[in-house]
Design a protein around this motif. Structure first.
Motif, mmCIF file in Angstrom:
data_model
loop_
_atom_site.group_PDB
_atom_site.id
_atom_site.type_symbol
_atom_site.label_atom_id
_atom_site.label_comp_id
_atom_site.label_asym_id
_atom_site.label_seq_id
_atom_site.Cartn_x
_atom_site.Cartn_y
_atom_site.Cartn_z
ATOM 1 N N VAL A 25 41.071 -22.086 -17.567
ATOM 2 C CA VAL A 25 40.186 -23.255 -17.690
ATOM 3 C C VAL A 25 38.736 -22.891 -18.014
ATOM 4 N N LEU A 26 38.379 -21.611 -17.906
ATOM 5 C CA LEU A 26 37.012 -21.198 -18.190
ATOM 6 C C LEU A 26 36.979 -20.213 -19.354
ATOM 7 N N ASP A 27 35.824 -20.150 -20.019
ATOM 8 C CA ASP A 27 35.575 -19.067 -20.964
ATOM 9 C C ASP A 27 35.202 -17.829 -20.146
ATOM 10 N N ALA A 28 34.557 -16.860 -20.743
ATOM 11 C CA ALA A 28 34.226 -15.616 -20.048
ATOM 12 C C ALA A 28 33.354 -15.891 -18.817
ATOM 13 N N PHE A 29 33.702 -15.255 -17.696
ATOM 14 C CA PHE A 29 32.941 -15.430 -16.462
ATOM 15 C C PHE A 29 33.024 -14.157 -15.637
ATOM 16 N N TYR A 30 32.079 -14.031 -14.698
ATOM 17 C CA TYR A 30 32.073 -12.930 -13.744
ATOM 18 C C TYR A 30 32.590 -13.429 -12.399
ATOM 19 N N LEU A 31 33.229 -12.534 -11.672
ATOM 20 C CA LEU A 31 33.872 -12.886 -10.416
ATOM 21 C C LEU A 31 33.216 -12.171 -9.240
ATOM 22 N N ILE A 32 33.068 -12.897 -8.133
ATOM 23 C CA ILE A 32 32.668 -12.303 -6.856
ATOM 24 C C ILE A 32 33.795 -12.598 -5.867
ATOM 25 N N PRO A 33 34.753 -11.683 -5.698
ATOM 26 C CA PRO A 33 35.888 -11.922 -4.806
ATOM 27 C C PRO A 33 35.585 -11.435 -3.387
ATOM 28 N N ILE A 34 35.837 -12.293 -2.416
ATOM 29 C CA ILE A 34 35.531 -11.971 -1.019
ATOM 30 C C ILE A 34 36.723 -12.351 -0.151
ATOM 31 N N VAL A 35 37.277 -11.363 0.554
ATOM 32 C CA VAL A 35 38.328 -11.637 1.526
ATOM 33 C C VAL A 35 37.667 -11.858 2.879
ATOM 34 N N VAL A 36 38.082 -12.922 3.556
ATOM 35 C CA VAL A 36 37.426 -13.357 4.788
ATOM 36 C C VAL A 36 38.233 -12.915 6.006
ATOM 37 N N ILE B 203 27.387 -8.451 -5.994
ATOM 38 C CA ILE B 203 28.210 -7.924 -4.906
ATOM 39 C C ILE B 203 27.443 -6.873 -4.115
ATOM 40 N N ALA B 204 26.729 -5.999 -4.813
ATOM 41 C CA ALA B 204 25.943 -4.976 -4.126
ATOM 42 C C ALA B 204 24.858 -5.604 -3.258
ATOM 43 N N SER B 205 24.277 -6.709 -3.725
ATOM 44 C CA SER B 205 23.240 -7.372 -2.926
ATOM 45 C C SER B 205 23.845 -8.010 -1.673
ATOM 46 N N LEU B 206 25.084 -8.525 -1.788
ATOM 47 C CA LEU B 206 25.746 -9.124 -0.624
ATOM 48 C C LEU B 206 26.083 -8.073 0.434
ATOM 49 N N ALA B 207 26.340 -6.866 -0.006
ATOM 50 C CA ALA B 207 26.695 -5.791 0.927
ATOM 51 C C ALA B 207 25.562 -5.476 1.890
ATOM 52 N N LYS B 208 24.359 -5.946 1.585
ATOM 53 C CA LYS B 208 23.218 -5.719 2.479
ATOM 54 C C LYS B 208 23.234 -6.657 3.688
ATOM 55 N N LEU B 209 24.030 -7.723 3.609
ATOM 56 C CA LEU B 209 24.142 -8.616 4.760
ATOM 57 C C LEU B 209 24.897 -7.896 5.878
ATOM 58 N N PRO B 210 24.488 -8.074 7.133
ATOM 59 C CA PRO B 210 25.073 -7.283 8.221
ATOM 60 C C PRO B 210 26.546 -7.558 8.501
ATOM 61 N N PHE B 211 27.050 -8.690 8.067
ATOM 62 C CA PHE B 211 28.444 -9.052 8.338
ATOM 63 C C PHE B 211 29.336 -8.870 7.108
ATOM 64 N N VAL B 212 28.831 -8.182 6.080
ATOM 65 C CA VAL B 212 29.566 -7.969 4.838
ATOM 66 C C VAL B 212 29.721 -6.471 4.601
ATOM 67 N N GLU B 213 30.922 -6.055 4.161
ATOM 68 C CA GLU B 213 31.152 -4.636 3.882
ATOM 69 C C GLU B 213 32.150 -4.490 2.747
ATOM 70 N N TYR B 214 32.180 -3.303 2.151
ATOM 71 C CA TYR B 214 33.233 -2.968 1.195
ATOM 72 C C TYR B 214 34.471 -2.561 1.982
ATOM 73 N N LEU B 215 35.606 -3.169 1.638
ATOM 74 C CA LEU B 215 36.855 -2.861 2.336
ATOM 75 C C LEU B 215 38.014 -3.066 1.359
ATOM 76 N N GLU B 216 38.374 -1.999 0.668
ATOM 77 C CA GLU B 216 39.387 -2.105 -0.389
ATOM 78 C C GLU B 216 40.743 -2.531 0.158
ATOM 79 N N GLN B 217 41.069 -2.089 1.388
ATOM 80 C CA GLN B 217 42.383 -2.427 1.942
ATOM 81 C C GLN B 217 42.577 -3.925 2.059
ATOM 82 N N ALA B 218 41.485 -4.663 2.251
ATOM 83 C CA ALA B 218 41.599 -6.121 2.367
ATOM 84 C C ALA B 218 41.971 -6.764 1.036
ATOM 85 N N HIS B 219 41.621 -6.110 -0.067
ATOM 86 C CA HIS B 219 41.872 -6.672 -1.395
ATOM 87 C C HIS B 219 43.176 -6.197 -2.019
ATOM 88 N N GLU B 220 43.644 -5.032 -1.608
ATOM 89 C CA GLU B 220 44.706 -4.339 -2.331
ATOM 90 C C GLU B 220 45.948 -5.195 -2.538
#
Length: 261
Positions: A141-152, A109-126
């Protein structure tokens, strides 16, 4: 204390009791046809489970062959609560559902934040449900996994394609796009419109999708742009609407489930 995003629509879109929730999802999954190979990407609906859960389950059931193999899920869905441009990340360390916590892939997620059209925005997720309603299905349906959640928010398909291409085909990674189809037409009109939309999705014709086609048109278009670039095929595995499940047929919402293998 860990930074955890709590569920916003448990008890409304789906049960907040973990046993009731697990039983409901199991009943949907049992109705779906099993397959031998898990898809690499899929599109699933995000309404209340009594309306769209059975449709979503037709895609989620196909993940069971990859239960122990899929270790990371990139989840994109449209914003219903706030308007913004680009893609929104969260600083949370985990997203919680009644079934437990799902850890986020904070490094990716931190690496994606370097893209110019991506930002942290908690209000979009709340309060956003388009991502949240997918999480209990993934936990079942899955065992343990990591999530990358993105609101568009508002952005061109090519930006989403650029982001998805960073992950598509990488070992143990699944892409999930959350979208419903047509909204608030009568049953026959919705069937016609949703069939037309599904035909466009199968043809990867994202340029002719609009907000009347699918509320998640933007993330869907990004996936279709990637599929077009990589010469992938997408398959419709279920198409129905709320009039087929728990809704009145005079004013329905359309749902489709699609996979890329």
């Amino acid at each position: 204390m860990p930074n955890i995003r709590p569920p916003a629509v448990a008890g409304s879109f789906y049960p907040d009791n973990p046993n009731t929730l697990a039983s409901m999802i199991e009943s949907y999954l049992e109705q779906a046809e099993p397959v031998d190979k898990a898809p690499k990407a899929m599109i699933v609906p995000h309404a209340g489970y009594i309306y769209s859960g059975a449709c979503a389950a037709t895609a989620y059931a196909r993940l069971q062959p990859g239960r122990s193999h899929i270790k990371r899920v990139i989840l994109l869905g449209p914003s219903h609560k706030i308007g913004f441009t680009g893609l929104a990340l969260s600083h949370a360390e985990a997203f919680r559902t009644p079934l437990g916590n799902i850890p986020l892939d904070t490094n990716a997620i931190a690496s994606l934040a370097k893209l110019p059209f991506v930002e942290y925005l908690e209000q979009a997720h709340e309060f956003e449900h388009s991502l949240e309603v997918q999480l209990p299905f993934l936990q079942m349906v899955l065992d343990a996994f990591y999530l990358i959640p993105i609101v568009v928010g508002d952005c061109p398909a090519e930006q989403i394609e650029q982001l998805l291409e960073l992950f598509y085909g990488t070992e143990g990674t699944l892409i999930v796009i959350s979208s419903d189809l047509s909204h608030f037409h009568d049953y026959a009109t919705a069937q016609r419109l949703d069939r037309e939309t599904s035909d466009k999705i199968e043809r990867l014709d994202y340029l002719h999708l609009n907000y009347d086609s699918a509320c998640g048109r933007v993330p869907v278009s990004g996936l279709l742009s990637l599929a077009q670039k990589k010469s992938l095929q997408i398959e419709t595995i279920d198409l129905r609407n709320s009039g087929d499940t728990a809704g009145d047929k005079s004013r329905v919402v359309g749902y489709g489930a699609y996979v890329i293998n």
